[in-house]
Design an enzyme around this catalytic site. Structure first.
Site, mmCIF file in Angstrom:
data_model
loop_
_atom_site.group_PDB
_atom_site.id
_atom_site.type_symbol
_atom_site.label_atom_id
_atom_site.label_comp_id
_atom_site.label_asym_id
_atom_site.label_seq_id
_atom_site.Cartn_x
_atom_site.Cartn_y
_atom_site.Cartn_z
ATOM 1 N N ARG A 187 -5.980 -8.077 -9.683
ATOM 2 C CA ARG A 187 -6.553 -9.395 -10.002
ATOM 3 C C ARG A 187 -8.036 -9.241 -10.281
ATOM 4 N NH1 ARG A 187 -9.537 -9.842 -5.255
ATOM 5 N NH2 ARG A 187 -8.556 -8.835 -3.491
ATOM 6 N N GLU A 215 -2.964 6.205 8.736
ATOM 7 C CA GLU A 215 -3.895 6.891 7.846
ATOM 8 C C GLU A 215 -4.943 7.569 8.720
ATOM 9 O OE1 GLU A 215 -6.162 4.513 4.917
ATOM 10 O OE2 GLU A 215 -4.403 4.699 3.643
ATOM 11 N N HIS A 225 -14.279 -4.984 8.094
ATOM 12 C CA HIS A 225 -13.611 -4.323 6.959
ATOM 13 C C HIS A 225 -13.623 -5.189 5.712
ATOM 14 C CE1 HIS A 225 -12.294 -1.318 9.761
ATOM 15 N NE2 HIS A 225 -11.543 -2.174 10.424
ATOM 16 N N LYS A 261 0.833 -1.204 0.000
ATOM 17 C CA LYS A 261 0.000 0.000 0.000
ATOM 18 C C LYS A 261 0.870 1.257 0.000
ATOM 19 C CE LYS A 261 -4.252 -1.757 2.213
ATOM 20 N NZ LYS A 261 -4.168 -3.167 1.949
HETATM 21 P P1 ADP Z 1 -7.616 -4.406 2.449
HETATM 22 O O1 ADP Z 1 -6.316 -4.563 1.737
HETATM 23 O O2 ADP Z 1 -7.689 -5.201 3.684
HETATM 24 O O3 ADP Z 1 -8.767 -4.573 1.529
HETATM 25 P P2 ADP Z 1 -8.241 -1.556 2.380
HETATM 26 O O4 ADP Z 1 -7.260 -0.442 2.510
HETATM 27 O O5 ADP Z 1 -8.793 -1.801 1.037
HETATM 28 O O6 ADP Z 1 -7.577 -2.878 2.944
HETATM 29 O O7 ADP Z 1 -9.426 -1.282 3.406
HETATM 30 C C1 ADP Z 1 -10.436 -2.222 3.678
HETATM 31 C C2 ADP Z 1 -11.615 -1.532 4.349
HETATM 32 O O8 ADP Z 1 -11.209 -0.893 5.571
HETATM 33 C C3 ADP Z 1 -12.240 -0.408 3.545
HETATM 34 O O9 ADP Z 1 -13.184 -0.886 2.626
HETATM 35 C C4 ADP Z 1 -12.874 0.443 4.626
HETATM 36 O O10 ADP Z 1 -14.083 -0.113 5.081
HETATM 37 C C5 ADP Z 1 -11.861 0.349 5.751
HETATM 38 N N1 ADP Z 1 -10.881 1.450 5.687
HETATM 39 C C6 ADP Z 1 -9.680 1.415 5.080
HETATM 40 N N2 ADP Z 1 -9.040 2.596 5.208
HETATM 41 C C7 ADP Z 1 -9.854 3.402 5.907
HETATM 42 C C8 ADP Z 1 -9.754 4.758 6.383
HETATM 43 N N3 ADP Z 1 -8.674 5.494 6.176
HETATM 44 N N4 ADP Z 1 -10.810 5.270 7.092
HETATM 45 C C9 ADP Z 1 -11.905 4.517 7.335
HETATM 46 N N5 ADP Z 1 -12.048 3.249 6.918
HETATM 47 C C10 ADP Z 1 -11.040 2.683 6.219
HETATM 48 P P1 ADP Z 2 -12.210 -8.518 -2.927
HETATM 49 O O1 ADP Z 2 -10.961 -7.801 -2.512
HETATM 50 O O2 ADP Z 2 -12.088 -9.305 -4.182
HETATM 51 O O3 ADP Z 2 -13.387 -7.638 -2.919
HETATM 52 P P2 ADP Z 2 -11.882 -9.868 -0.445
HETATM 53 O O4 ADP Z 2 -11.349 -8.632 0.189
HETATM 54 O O5 ADP Z 2 -12.893 -10.644 0.305
HETATM 55 O O6 ADP Z 2 -12.555 -9.574 -1.841
HETATM 56 O O7 ADP Z 2 -10.653 -10.785 -0.829
HETATM 57 C C1 ADP Z 2 -10.759 -11.827 -1.760
HETATM 58 C C2 ADP Z 2 -10.063 -13.069 -1.297
HETATM 59 O O8 ADP Z 2 -8.676 -12.874 -1.246
HETATM 60 C C3 ADP Z 2 -10.477 -13.506 0.071
HETATM 61 O O9 ADP Z 2 -10.437 -14.906 0.084
HETATM 62 C C4 ADP Z 2 -9.394 -12.907 0.958
HETATM 63 O O10 ADP Z 2 -9.263 -13.639 2.143
HETATM 64 C C5 ADP Z 2 -8.194 -13.048 0.068
HETATM 65 N N1 ADP Z 2 -7.162 -12.019 0.211
HETATM 66 C C6 ADP Z 2 -7.228 -10.747 -0.220
HETATM 67 N N2 ADP Z 2 -6.062 -10.110 -0.012
HETATM 68 C C7 ADP Z 2 -5.231 -11.000 0.557
HETATM 69 C C8 ADP Z 2 -3.884 -10.960 0.993
HETATM 70 N N3 ADP Z 2 -3.126 -9.866 0.884
HETATM 71 N N4 ADP Z 2 -3.361 -12.061 1.549
HETATM 72 C C9 ADP Z 2 -4.103 -13.178 1.651
HETATM 73 N N5 ADP Z 2 -5.362 -13.285 1.234
HETATM 74 C C10 ADP Z 2 -5.940 -12.219 0.695
#
Ligand code: ADP
Ligand code: ADP
Ligand code: MG
Length: 500
Positions: free
Chosen positions: A294, A202, A237, A118
């Site tokens: 992906r 953040e 989340h 990130k």
């Molecule tokens: P991941 O790699 O686990 O998907 P993301 O950065 O995409 O991590 O964040 C996953 C979720 O966490 C977001 O969809 C949101 O609900 C919450 N989130 C992430 N960053 C923030 C933020 N700065 N403020 C509030 N909620 C956040």
């Molecule tokens: P999407 O990001 O496609 O909306 P999810 O956040 O639920 O959906 O993630 C999709 C799949 O990939 C899930 O099975 C989740 O556990 C897995 N996943 C996503 N990011 C990672 C990661 N960085 N390491 C391991 N598993 C991950």
């Protein structure tokens, strides 16, 4: 240009099946891989060929990079499709695949690497003027300095794992005195889950929405966006319900977000299908969160509203073909909603449930798509993601789509395992969802587990039977059959209306 004739799908369950369906339409041979837990499973029997990998734990099966590559070579596979999860965002794997003369269906290893972190991703998009959430741009190394920055940004803040995914490795810090403890937890979670302890700060956006843009890029520098997906209904989340388009995105905002997403993709020379995630605040300002390099779990809603098969386009891009459509040729054709059916108990904090699918009957009808990897009688393995299925509905507008989703949920019969279907029904019926005024705090703010519709079918039938026999006895012999029928139907309808 390489022609792809045979693809190994390095995944399992619903996504392996979904990918293979398109490949078979394209006349491409498919190879499945499987662990002991998936022996005889639907993705194995659906593939043209299937190869056994090892015991159920992912590390001994679906994550065995070298073994998967060796098998691909032996079977003369042209390309590997990684699906989502598992090895899909592993740059080392993508690189090794290529070094062995096999096409990786995804972006270049470098793009995966940059966007997989990130922090690196934020740095990469720097020159494109993409709005970022206020925060640190380096991993936290000095505690005092980190606290000063947090103070400057203003609490609440979020400590995030740079390598994080799937909603893991995130800690909210409400006030300074929690900082040390939350930092420690975040670092250890990041280390144990992702093998990388780097974390950063953040600003925590209050009541945000998660809105993401699907992009497609070819290997000739053309990039288009396929509009947005609203993914704000989340627990831990992590998304549970997604839709496209979003109820709050105007054509102008869509154009701006789409352009920002295309610029993010340009920043890492992206090709293939990818998703650029944004967090949107109450004033509808959007900020770049991360890019997923992906196919996304929720890609079917985009397929419905655009009429494009994303897996087909992924394969054509991997073959080196230029995109066959331009941005101006893409239109939003209607509204789509996806419900993720997880083996989790919504009445108990969405805790994963295990067990057997005693009854498993899918809903049917126009505009209903079920992507799943299970059959009646199967156990949900504990080793993998607890998602049973995805139920996706499509209609001409949002209101009709919500009604269709309710009907589809009512026509979906799952017993033997707790699942999120009735939670989704609750959401579909809730005013805040229906009006489009909701955010990632939906569950916290509005969800009342005690008001979930339970499976009434059994007692509904008992009550109706009793009522029916009562009416039968009361009514006059000459017209009982018709009026009974009408009465039963009406009482059933009223009851449903009250409960819903
Ligand atoms: P991941 O790699 O686990 O998907 P993301 O950065 O995409 O991590 O964040 C996953 C979720 O966490 C977001 O969809 C949101 O609900 C919450 N989130 C992430 N960053 C923030 C933020 N700065 N403020 C509030 N909620 C956040
Ligand atoms: P999407 O990001 O496609 O909306 P999810 O956040 O639920 O959906 O993630 C999709 C799949 O990939 C899930 O099975 C989740 O556990 C897995 N996943 C996503 N990011 C990672 C990661 N960085 N390491 C391991 N598993 C991950
Ligand atoms: Mg994310």
């Amino acid at each position: 240009m390489p022609k792809i004739n045979k693809i190994l799908i390095a995944n399992r369950g619903e996504i392996a099946l979904r990918i293979m369906r398109t490949l078979h339409e394209m006349g491409i041979m498919t190879v499945a891989i499987y662990s002991d837990a998936d022996r005889g499973g639907p993705h194995v029997s659906f593939a043209k060929e299937a190869i056994y990998l090892g015991p159920p734990p992912s590390k001994q099966s679906y994550l065995l990079q070298d073994k998967i590559i060796e098998l691909s070579k032996t079977l003369k596979v042209d390309a590997i499709h990684p699906g989502y999860g598992f090895l899909s965002e592993n740059a080392d794997f993508a690189r090794k695949v290529q070094e062995n003369g096999i096409i990786f269906i995804g972006p270049s290893p470098t793009s995966i690497e940059v966007m997989g972190s990130k922090l690196a991703a934020k740095k990469a998009v720097g020159k494109y003027n993409i709005p970022l959430v206020p925060g640190t741009d380096e991993p936290i190394s000095d505690l005092t300095e980190a606290k000063n920055i947090a103070h400057e940004i203003g609490y609440p803040i979020l400590i995030k794992a740079s390598a994080g995914g799937g909603g893991k490795g995130m800690r909210i810090v409400e006030e300074e005195k929690q900082f040390d403890e939350q930092l420690q937890r975040a670092v250890s979670e990041a280390q144990s889950s992702f093998g990388d302890g780097a974390v950063f700060i953040e600003k925590y956006i209050n009541s945000p929405r998660h809105i993401e843009i699907q992009i497609l890029g070819d290997q000739h520098g053309n990039i288009v966006h396929l509009f947005e997906r609203e993914c704000s209904i989340q627990r831990r989340h992590q998304k549970v319900i997604e839709e496209a388009p979003s109820a709050v995105v105007s054509p102008q905002m869509r154009q701006e977000m789409g352009q920002a997403a295309i610029n993010v993709a340009k920043a890492c020379n992206y090709f293939g299908a990818g998703t650029v995630e944004f967090i949107v605040d109450e004033k509808l300002n959007f900020y770049f969160l991360e890019m997923n390099t992906r196919l996304q779990v929720e890609h079917p809603v985009t397929e419905f509203i655009t009429g494009k098969d994303l897996v087909r386009v992924q394969v054509l891009i991997a073959e080196g073909k230029p995109l066959s459509f331009k941005q101006e040729e893409l239109n939003i054709l209607g509204h789509a909603i996806e419900t993720r059916v997880y083996a989790e108990d919504p009445k108990n904090n969405f805790l994963p449930d295990i067990g057997k699918l005693q009854t498993y009957k899918r809903p049917q009808g126009p505009g209903i798509r079920v992507d799943d990897g299970f059959e009646e009688g199967m156990d949900i393995p504990i080793y993998y993601d607890p998602m049973i299925a995805k139920l996706i509905c499509f209609a001409e507008d949002r209101k009709k789509c919500i009604e269709k989703m309710i009907r589809a949920i009512d026509g979906y019969n799952i017993t033997g395992i707790e699942n999120t279907l009735q939670f989704a029904r609750y959401v579909m019926k809730h005013d805040s969802f229906r009006s489009g005024k909701f955010d990632t705090k939906f569950i916290e703010k509005y969800f009342e587990p005690e008001n979930l519709k339970t499976d009434f079918s059994r007692d509904e039938k008992d009550i109706l039977a009793a009522l029916s026999s009562y009416i039968f006895k009361q009514s006059s012999p000459e017209n009982h059959s018709k009026s009974n029928h009408q009465l039963i139907k009406k009482s059933n309808w009223n009851k449903r209306k009250k409960r819903g």
